[in-house]
Motif scaffolding. Structure first.
Motif, PDB file in Angstrom:
ATOM      1  N   LYS A  14      42.313   7.791   3.023  1.00  0.00           N
ATOM      2  CA  LYS A  14      42.013   7.672   4.456  1.00  0.00           C
ATOM      3  C   LYS A  14      40.684   6.956   4.674  1.00  0.00           C
ATOM      4  O   LYS A  14      40.551   6.103   5.559  1.00  0.00           O
ATOM      5  CB  LYS A  14      41.989   9.043   5.119  1.00  0.00           C
ATOM      6  CG  LYS A  14      43.360   9.682   5.263  1.00  0.00           C
ATOM      7  CD  LYS A  14      43.259  11.028   5.971  1.00  0.00           C
ATOM      8  CE  LYS A  14      44.629  11.647   6.191  1.00  0.00           C
ATOM      9  NZ  LYS A  14      44.542  12.962   6.880  1.00  0.00           N
ATOM     10  N   GLN A  16      39.242   4.822   2.624  1.00  0.00           N
ATOM     11  CA  GLN A  16      39.414   3.415   2.271  1.00  0.00           C
ATOM     12  C   GLN A  16      40.132   2.653   3.378  1.00  0.00           C
ATOM     13  O   GLN A  16      39.778   1.512   3.700  1.00  0.00           O
ATOM     14  CB  GLN A  16      40.194   3.306   0.955  1.00  0.00           C
ATOM     15  CG  GLN A  16      39.406   3.794  -0.262  1.00  0.00           C
ATOM     16  CD  GLN A  16      40.258   3.852  -1.511  1.00  0.00           C
ATOM     17  OE1 GLN A  16      41.460   3.541  -1.465  1.00  0.00           O
ATOM     18  NE2 GLN A  16      39.662   4.259  -2.630  1.00  0.00           N
ATOM     19  N   ALA A  17      41.138   3.313   3.967  1.00  0.00           N
ATOM     20  CA  ALA A  17      41.877   2.669   5.065  1.00  0.00           C
ATOM     21  C   ALA A  17      40.962   2.440   6.265  1.00  0.00           C
ATOM     22  O   ALA A  17      41.011   1.381   6.913  1.00  0.00           O
ATOM     23  CB  ALA A  17      43.067   3.528   5.470  1.00  0.00           C
ATOM     24  N   ALA A  18      40.101   3.445   6.548  1.00  0.00           N
ATOM     25  CA  ALA A  18      39.171   3.311   7.662  1.00  0.00           C
ATOM     26  C   ALA A  18      38.161   2.204   7.398  1.00  0.00           C
ATOM     27  O   ALA A  18      37.797   1.432   8.294  1.00  0.00           O
ATOM     28  CB  ALA A  18      38.452   4.639   7.908  1.00  0.00           C
ATOM     29  N   GLN A  19      37.703   2.102   6.149  1.00  0.00           N
ATOM     30  CA  GLN A  19      36.745   1.057   5.802  1.00  0.00           C
ATOM     31  C   GLN A  19      37.378  -0.332   5.930  1.00  0.00           C
ATOM     32  O   GLN A  19      36.739  -1.270   6.416  1.00  0.00           O
ATOM     33  CB  GLN A  19      36.228   1.273   4.376  1.00  0.00           C
ATOM     34  CG  GLN A  19      35.313   2.489   4.252  1.00  0.00           C
ATOM     35  CD  GLN A  19      34.976   2.805   2.810  1.00  0.00           C
ATOM     36  OE1 GLN A  19      35.520   2.200   1.874  1.00  0.00           O
ATOM     37  NE2 GLN A  19      34.084   3.777   2.612  1.00  0.00           N
ATOM     38  N   ARG A  20      38.640  -0.456   5.483  1.00  0.00           N
ATOM     39  CA  ARG A  20      39.324  -1.741   5.616  1.00  0.00           C
ATOM     40  C   ARG A  20      39.501  -2.118   7.090  1.00  0.00           C
ATOM     41  O   ARG A  20      39.345  -3.281   7.475  1.00  0.00           O
ATOM     42  CB  ARG A  20      40.687  -1.674   4.917  1.00  0.00           C
ATOM     43  CG  ARG A  20      40.602  -1.669   3.388  1.00  0.00           C
ATOM     44  CD  ARG A  20      41.952  -1.983   2.769  1.00  0.00           C
ATOM     45  NE  ARG A  20      42.949  -0.962   3.113  1.00  0.00           N
ATOM     46  CZ  ARG A  20      43.163   0.147   2.397  1.00  0.00           C
ATOM     47  NH1 ARG A  20      42.455   0.368   1.288  1.00  0.00           N
ATOM     48  NH2 ARG A  20      44.095   1.005   2.758  1.00  0.00           N
ATOM     49  N   LYS A  21      39.836  -1.117   7.897  1.00  0.00           N
ATOM     50  CA  LYS A  21      40.019  -1.358   9.333  1.00  0.00           C
ATOM     51  C   LYS A  21      38.714  -1.807   9.983  1.00  0.00           C
ATOM     52  O   LYS A  21      38.693  -2.738  10.795  1.00  0.00           O
ATOM     53  CB  LYS A  21      40.542  -0.097  10.013  1.00  0.00           C
ATOM     54  CG  LYS A  21      40.894  -0.277  11.477  1.00  0.00           C
ATOM     55  CD  LYS A  21      41.489   1.003  12.052  1.00  0.00           C
ATOM     56  CE  LYS A  21      41.848   0.815  13.519  1.00  0.00           C
ATOM     57  NZ  LYS A  21      42.430   2.070  14.101  1.00  0.00           N
ATOM     58  N   GLU A  22      37.611  -1.145   9.613  1.00  0.00           N
ATOM     59  CA  GLU A  22      36.315  -1.505  10.168  1.00  0.00           C
ATOM     60  C   GLU A  22      35.901  -2.908   9.737  1.00  0.00           C
ATOM     61  O   GLU A  22      35.365  -3.693  10.522  1.00  0.00           O
ATOM     62  CB  GLU A  22      35.263  -0.483   9.722  1.00  0.00           C
ATOM     63  CG  GLU A  22      33.876  -0.703  10.325  1.00  0.00           C
ATOM     64  CD  GLU A  22      33.864  -0.508  11.839  1.00  0.00           C
ATOM     65  OE1 GLU A  22      32.979  -1.080  12.492  1.00  0.00           O
ATOM     66  OE2 GLU A  22      34.745   0.210  12.365  1.00  0.00           O
ATOM     67  N   MET A  24      37.893  -5.320   8.966  1.00  0.00           N
ATOM     68  CA  MET A  24      38.743  -6.263   9.679  1.00  0.00           C
ATOM     69  C   MET A  24      38.234  -6.490  11.091  1.00  0.00           C
ATOM     70  O   MET A  24      38.214  -7.622  11.591  1.00  0.00           O
ATOM     71  CB  MET A  24      40.188  -5.734   9.713  1.00  0.00           C
ATOM     72  CG  MET A  24      41.184  -6.702  10.342  1.00  0.00           C
ATOM     73  SD  MET A  24      42.877  -6.073  10.299  1.00  0.00           S
ATOM     74  CE  MET A  24      43.152  -6.038   8.522  1.00  0.00           C
ATOM     75  N   LYS A  25      37.801  -5.409  11.755  1.00  0.00           N
ATOM     76  CA  LYS A  25      37.264  -5.533  13.108  1.00  0.00           C
ATOM     77  C   LYS A  25      36.017  -6.401  13.117  1.00  0.00           C
ATOM     78  O   LYS A  25      35.836  -7.247  14.004  1.00  0.00           O
ATOM     79  CB  LYS A  25      36.941  -4.149  13.681  1.00  0.00           C
ATOM     80  CG  LYS A  25      38.169  -3.336  14.065  1.00  0.00           C
ATOM     81  CD  LYS A  25      37.811  -1.930  14.484  1.00  0.00           C
ATOM     82  CE  LYS A  25      36.910  -1.909  15.685  1.00  0.00           C
ATOM     83  NZ  LYS A  25      36.594  -0.508  16.117  1.00  0.00           N
TER      84      LYS A  25
END
Length: 231
Positions: A14, A16-22, A24-25
């Motif tokens: 979770k 890692q997914a949040a870090q990737r999302k951030e 990307m933003k």
């Protein structure tokens, strides 16, 4: 894998997914800025370039409306609003004094519509400018000020103003087209911009040979003002 390790692994996934999302933003924001900032700079530059030249009160421009002796040593520069009651009073005083000062002075009118308080001021200015495109500015100037107390009470002034155009011999259809032209719109805007740069904050504002001067309260004082300003 026991339950605790499974929970830890889920938490890590979770995060890692949040870090990737951030990330990307942030990348999307950077890309948007790369595109947006140059466009904003172009828009600002275009806006600056599209604004016409402004003129100080001591300079009569070719685009100005001039009444009287063009070679006179006394220049009366008035910034006014066609819906301003005090401007209508100034118009009356100037009109009464004019036969005595027309040979000694030139009167220059510049627009300063107070649109925040006078809802028809901008429209009136456009109508006057459109009349000016057909050589009838001063005739429309008189019509607007002389009838101000009436048309200011209307819900819609356009048919009334059209009637004034007809009375003074202006092609109404052509006037409507001119009112939508950049030349007419920019003339009103540039007059007001120049007035603001010169310190105008209200109307009427009178400049005599470029110097701010209190508006005389009667024709006799207006005549004296011109006589005293003459070399």
């Amino acid at each position: 894998m026991n339950k605790r390790e499974q929970q830890r692994q889920i938490r890590e996934q979770k995060q890692q997914a949040a870090q990737r999302k951030e990330a990307m933003k942030k990348n999307m924001t950077r890309a948007a800025l790369v595109i947006f900032l140059p466009l904003l700079a172009i828009a600002i530059l275009w806006g600056m370039m599209s604004q016409g030249e402004t003129y100080p009160p001591d300079q009569v421009a070719e685009s100005d409306h001039v009444l009287g002796n063009p070679d006179a040593d006394v220049t009366l520069m008035v910034y006014a609003d066609f819906q301003c009651p005090a401007c209508a009073t100034e118009h009356r005083i100037m009109s009464q004094a004019w036969p005595r000062i027309a040979n000694q002075a030139k009167l220059v009118y510049r627009h300063y519509p107070l649109t925040s308080t006078h809802r028809f001021a901008w429209t009136a200015a456009l109508y006057a400018e459109a009349a000016g495109q057909q050589g009838k500015f001063w005739e429309m100037y008189d019509q607007l000020f002389l009838n101000q107390s009436y048309w200011s009470t209307l819900n819609d002034v356009r048919s009334e103003f059209d009637g004034y155009l007809e009375q003074i011999g202006v092609d109404v259809e052509q006037a409507h087209a001119d009112m939508e032209s950049d030349a007419v719109i920019q003339k009103v805007r540039n007059d007001q911009r120049g007035g603001t740069q010169a310190g105008v904050r209200g109307t009427p504002a009178l400049f005599v040979n470029g110097r701010p001067t209190q508006v005389p309260q009667n024709p006799v004082d207006m005549i004296s003002l011109v006589n005293n300003a003459a070399p």
